[in-house]
Design an enzyme around this catalytic site. Structure first.
Site, PDB file in Angstrom:
ATOM      1  N   ASN A 142      -8.577  28.542 127.023  1.00 51.31           N
ATOM      2  CA  ASN A 142      -7.761  28.766 125.828  1.00 51.31           C
ATOM      3  C   ASN A 142      -6.833  29.965 126.048  1.00 51.31           C
ATOM      4  O   ASN A 142      -6.985  31.026 125.438  1.00 51.31           O
ATOM      5  CB  ASN A 142      -8.653  28.965 124.599  1.00 51.31           C
ATOM      6  CG  ASN A 142      -7.881  28.889 123.303  1.00 51.31           C
ATOM      7  OD1 ASN A 142      -6.656  28.961 123.285  1.00 51.31           O
ATOM      8  ND2 ASN A 142      -8.608  28.755 122.203  1.00 51.31           N
ATOM      9  N   ILE A 193     -12.316  31.682 114.111  1.00 55.99           N
ATOM     10  CA  ILE A 193     -11.053  32.009 113.463  1.00 55.99           C
ATOM     11  C   ILE A 193     -10.100  30.866 113.780  1.00 55.99           C
ATOM     12  O   ILE A 193     -10.109  30.335 114.890  1.00 55.99           O
ATOM     13  CB  ILE A 193     -10.481  33.367 113.946  1.00 55.99           C
ATOM     14  CG1 ILE A 193      -9.206  33.739 113.174  1.00 55.99           C
ATOM     15  CG2 ILE A 193     -10.277  33.387 115.437  1.00 55.99           C
ATOM     16  CD1 ILE A 193      -8.730  35.173 113.424  1.00 55.99           C
ATOM     17  N   ALA A 194      -9.330  30.464 112.792  1.00 54.45           N
ATOM     18  CA  ALA A 194      -8.380  29.375 113.026  1.00 54.45           C
ATOM     19  C   ALA A 194      -7.231  29.461 112.042  1.00 54.45           C
ATOM     20  O   ALA A 194      -7.370  29.985 110.933  1.00 54.45           O
ATOM     21  CB  ALA A 194      -9.065  28.016 112.903  1.00 54.45           C
ATOM     22  N   VAL A 195      -6.099  28.903 112.480  1.00 55.80           N
ATOM     23  CA  VAL A 195      -4.902  28.806 111.641  1.00 55.80           C
ATOM     24  C   VAL A 195      -4.452  27.351 111.649  1.00 55.80           C
ATOM     25  O   VAL A 195      -4.444  26.706 112.707  1.00 55.80           O
ATOM     26  CB  VAL A 195      -3.774  29.726 112.166  1.00 55.80           C
ATOM     27  CG1 VAL A 195      -2.480  29.522 111.397  1.00 55.80           C
ATOM     28  CG2 VAL A 195      -4.210  31.191 112.103  1.00 55.80           C
ATOM     29  N   TYR A 209      -5.390  37.610 121.535  1.00 58.33           N
ATOM     30  CA  TYR A 209      -6.409  38.667 121.462  1.00 58.33           C
ATOM     31  C   TYR A 209      -6.029  39.879 122.314  1.00 58.33           C
ATOM     32  O   TYR A 209      -6.168  41.019 121.878  1.00 58.33           O
ATOM     33  CB  TYR A 209      -7.777  38.139 121.897  1.00 58.33           C
ATOM     34  CG  TYR A 209      -8.362  37.094 120.973  1.00 58.33           C
ATOM     35  CD1 TYR A 209      -8.372  37.264 119.592  1.00 58.33           C
ATOM     36  CD2 TYR A 209      -8.923  35.937 121.482  1.00 58.33           C
ATOM     37  CE1 TYR A 209      -8.913  36.314 118.754  1.00 58.33           C
ATOM     38  CE2 TYR A 209      -9.476  34.970 120.645  1.00 58.33           C
ATOM     39  CZ  TYR A 209      -9.468  35.168 119.290  1.00 58.33           C
ATOM     40  OH  TYR A 209     -10.008  34.224 118.449  1.00 58.33           O
ATOM     41  N   GLU A 269     -16.176  35.519 121.753  1.00 56.36           N
ATOM     42  CA  GLU A 269     -16.106  34.678 122.933  1.00 56.36           C
ATOM     43  C   GLU A 269     -14.941  33.721 122.754  1.00 56.36           C
ATOM     44  O   GLU A 269     -14.661  33.274 121.648  1.00 56.36           O
ATOM     45  CB  GLU A 269     -17.382  33.839 123.139  1.00 56.36           C
ATOM     46  CG  GLU A 269     -18.606  34.628 123.528  1.00 56.36           C
ATOM     47  CD  GLU A 269     -19.419  35.089 122.332  1.00 56.36           C
ATOM     48  OE1 GLU A 269     -20.322  35.907 122.526  1.00 56.36           O
ATOM     49  OE2 GLU A 269     -19.137  34.641 121.200  1.00 56.36           O
TER      50      GLU A 269
END
Length: 159
Positions: free
Chosen positions: A115, A76-78, A122, A110
């Site tokens: 991070n 997942i990324a933005v 999360y 994971e």
């Protein structure tokens, strides 16, 4: 870049989107997925979604892999310029909707132990620590980093 969340579109990821997705992946991760990882995920039918603004600019995405009664959030990324504006939360909410629609009981992911920003997102969203994978991520040719395993238990009554 100011984002109006109500104006965004959530769309299934298509093979034609992969180059744009890889550009974001490479910009935001020190060890990004390869183009082949995304192509293979789409070929295998993994659930992959993207979010775009009204001008069609890709702002973020996720790929999940359903396995029996649990789905695994693979990536997942933005877009860096669009971060801290609710897009990750929008993507995570869509992930939950999709997982519920597929009849999943939980979501597993994971995340690198270093991070802290992602871990905070999360945990604020409701993911809980369930384990640790030793030396899971490659850092350099001779160095590896542990991953934290986080799980979100889906409330089936919310479907």
């Amino acid at each position: 870049m100011k984002i109006d969340l109500a104006s965004l579109s959530l769309l299934p990821m298509q093979p034609a989107d992969v180059d744009e997705v890889v550009a974001i992946e490479q910009a935001v991760y020190s060890h990004p997925w390869s183009r082949g990882n995304f192509v293979d995920s789409l070929k295998l039918g993994y659930d992959a979604w993207q979010v775009r603004n009204p001008e069609g600019v890709l702002l973020g995405y996720f790929v999940q892999m359903p396995v029996v009664d649990e789905t695994h959030l693979l990536t997942i990324a933005v877009l860096a310029q669009a971060q801290k504006q609710g897009i990750a939360r929008l993507l995570l909410n869509h992930l939950l909707e999709r997982a519920r629609a597929m009849g999943m009981d939980s979501i597993l992911l994971e995340v690198r132990v270093s991070n802290q920003r992602a871990i905070s997102v999360y945990e604020a969203f409701g993911f809980a620590l369930v384990g640790r994978r030793k030396a899971y991520y490659q850092v350099s040719p001779t160095e590896r980093e542990d991953a934290l395993m986080l799980r979100y238990i889906l409330d089936r009554s919310a479907a």
